[in-house]
Design a protein around this motif. Structure first.
Motif, PDB file in Angstrom:
ATOM      1  N   UNK A  62      48.173  17.984 -91.800  1.00 28.10           N
ATOM      2  CA  UNK A  62      48.047  17.033 -92.905  1.00 28.10           C
ATOM      3  C   UNK A  62      46.964  17.469 -93.871  1.00 28.10           C
ATOM      4  N   UNK A  63      45.881  18.014 -93.345  1.00 33.99           N
ATOM      5  CA  UNK A  63      44.803  18.499 -94.218  1.00 33.99           C
ATOM      6  C   UNK A  63      45.304  19.612 -95.131  1.00 33.99           C
ATOM      7  N   UNK A  64      46.121  20.508 -94.579  1.00 36.36           N
ATOM      8  CA  UNK A  64      46.692  21.576 -95.398  1.00 36.36           C
ATOM      9  C   UNK A  64      47.637  21.018 -96.453  1.00 36.36           C
ATOM     10  N   UNK A  65      48.456  20.031 -96.082  1.00 28.47           N
ATOM     11  CA  UNK A  65      49.406  19.455 -97.040  1.00 28.47           C
ATOM     12  C   UNK A  65      48.694  18.718 -98.163  1.00 28.47           C
ATOM     13  N   UNK A  66      47.623  17.984 -97.836  1.00 30.41           N
ATOM     14  CA  UNK A  66      46.884  17.244 -98.865  1.00 30.41           C
ATOM     15  C   UNK A  66      46.158  18.202 -99.797  1.00 30.41           C
ATOM     16  N   UNK A 104      48.546   8.929-103.844  1.00 29.05           N
ATOM     17  CA  UNK A 104      47.859   8.188-102.789  1.00 29.05           C
ATOM     18  C   UNK A 104      46.396   8.587-102.691  1.00 29.05           C
ATOM     19  N   UNK A 105      46.118   9.878-102.828  1.00 27.47           N
ATOM     20  CA  UNK A 105      44.732  10.324-102.759  1.00 27.47           C
ATOM     21  C   UNK A 105      43.909   9.763-103.910  1.00 27.47           C
ATOM     22  N   UNK A 165      40.385  10.638 -99.904  1.00 22.89           N
ATOM     23  CA  UNK A 165      40.799  11.786 -99.096  1.00 22.89           C
ATOM     24  C   UNK A 165      41.138  11.397 -97.652  1.00 22.89           C
ATOM     25  N   UNK A 166      40.247  10.706 -96.973  1.00 28.71           N
ATOM     26  CA  UNK A 166      40.406  10.484 -95.537  1.00 28.71           C
ATOM     27  C   UNK A 166      41.566   9.546 -95.216  1.00 28.71           C
ATOM     28  N   UNK A 167      41.734   8.503 -95.995  1.00 27.81           N
ATOM     29  CA  UNK A 167      42.855   7.604 -95.753  1.00 27.81           C
ATOM     30  C   UNK A 167      44.182   8.297 -96.051  1.00 27.81           C
ATOM     31  N   UNK A 168      44.182   9.143 -97.051  1.00 25.45           N
ATOM     32  CA  UNK A 168      45.379   9.926 -97.349  1.00 25.45           C
ATOM     33  C   UNK A 168      45.701  10.862 -96.194  1.00 25.45           C
ATOM     34  N   UNK A 169      44.665  11.433 -95.592  1.00 25.01           N
ATOM     35  CA  UNK A 169      44.857  12.335 -94.465  1.00 25.01           C
ATOM     36  C   UNK A 169      45.552  11.616 -93.305  1.00 25.01           C
ATOM     37  N   UNK A 170      45.102  10.411 -92.993  1.00 22.97           N
ATOM     38  CA  UNK A 170      45.719   9.634 -91.914  1.00 22.97           C
ATOM     39  C   UNK A 170      47.155   9.271 -92.276  1.00 22.97           C
TER      40      UNK A 170
END
Length: 357
Positions: free
Chosen positions: A286-290, A307-308, A313-318
């Motif tokens: 997910x980190x790579x995709x974001x 969304x980001x 960042x962190x909520x988008x990651x989840x």
């Protein structure tokens, strides 16, 4: 001996406790068996339901008991513990076997899928690789910490460590003597050996993905590479055991923890339940995709960017990790292929159809 309908088994390395009941829930047998006589004892029984905790060697014994004609169910330890007499304050093998037997008889109990030998062979490679990575991280931290004692400060990151470590040892201005330099060089050699072991494991994982059609389809998801694809296929096995993608995401632990009461919904942090290794890989993907979403124009990437900007960042990651989990379920359960521009179609409500007609 009356016919047993359900047996609870508390596994151990050498002595295994069994607790059996009949159709009227009367205790028929309660005894300890040695590991050598465990299968022999079950071979002389009529086929029945055998329940065990999902612990070390549980999948192996489950496959062996299935071959003898028994129906085997594995229970997560946290689901069996509430049925133990005495609660968490009193624990022994006999009570554990009885609690497992009782939990297996509950009509709405959830069970752990039994892994095949092929699944466990693939997961063994992943566990060995994960262990080598942990050992390498600990070794790098140890070597860096020892150099600090002599005023040698290396930058953070394993790549930067590799680039500067040898130069730091060859620097004659430090207080390192010959004995210390020799010891550090041995640590450096061990680091090279760990790198080779990790590379071999990566090659074995790549071979598994190459010959597995499900893993190849999973790897098409943005942010998921061979390591995550191989681990997902080997860990999940039969995705049809999950009702939908939401249930699969909850099993991995990418959903909020609920503390709801009195009709009021309270959602907290993600549960972090389920398989820690697979969840970690999903978050790395997910980190790579974001990170790379702004360079793509498909529907999923545009959603990630929006969304980001809205939640950070962190909520988008989840959220992306959760979405990846649901996509994985659709790929494995329905045999679908990943389409980043997919638009879900929902049937209109019945009232709207009538009005249109």
């Amino acid at each position: 001996m009356d016919k047993m309908t359900r047996i609870g088994v508390d596994l151990a390395k050498n002595v295994i406790q069994v607790h059996g009941v009949d159709s009227m829930e009367h205790v028929v047998v309660r005894k300890a068996l040695s590991r050598q006589k465990f299968l022999e004892w079950f071979a002389n029984l009529a086929p029945c339901l055998v329940a065990m905790e999902a612990c070390s060697a549980a999948h192996y014994w489950a496959r062996k008991l299935r071959a003898l004609g028994h129906e085997v169910r594995l229970i997560a330890p946290q689901f069996a513990a509430p049925y133990r007499k005495g609660g968490k304050h009193v624990k022994n093998d006999r009570l554990d076997a009885e609690a497992i037997c009782e939990a297996a008889g509950r009509p709405h109990m959830r069970f752990v899928p039994i892994k095949t030998a092929d699944q466990q062979n693939v997961l063994l490679v992943h566990r060995m690789r994960d262990g080598f990575v942990e050992e390498r991280t600990a070794l790098v931290n140890r070597l860096r910490g020892e150099l600090v004692e002599f005023g040698v400060f290396l930058p953070q990151g394993i790549d930067a460590f590799r680039a500067h470590f040898v130069d730091a040892l060859e620097d004659g201005a430090t207080e390192l003597n010959g004995v210390a330099r020799t010891a550090l060089l041995r640590g450096w050699d061990h680091l090279q050996a760990l790198d080779q072991q990790i590379t071999r494991c990566d090659a074995q994982v790549a071979t598994h993905v190459k010959h597995d059609s499900d893993a190849q389809r999973v790897m098409a998801v943005i942010g998921i590479g061979p390591l995550t694809a191989s681990a997902a296929v080997a860990t999940v096995g039969d995705a049809h055991l999950f009702k939908n993608g939401r249930q699969f995401a909850a099993w991995i632990g990418t959903v909020p923890k609920q503390k709801s009461s009195g009709g009021k919904t309270r959602l907290g942090r993600i549960t972090k339940q389920g398989n820690t290794y697979l969840r970690t890989l999903l978050f790395q993907g997910a980190r790579s995709a974001v990170t790379s979403a702004h360079r793509r124009t498909d529907r999923l990437s545009r959603w990630i960017v929006q969304l980001q900007a809205r939640v950070g960042w962190y909520r988008t990651l989840v959220a992306v990790a959760n979405k990846h989990a649901r996509i994985l379920w659709a790929i494995l359960a329905k045999g679908e292929r990943f389409d980043p521009s997919y638009v879900p179609t929902r049937p209109p409500p019945a009232g709207r159809e009538a009005a249109t007609a």
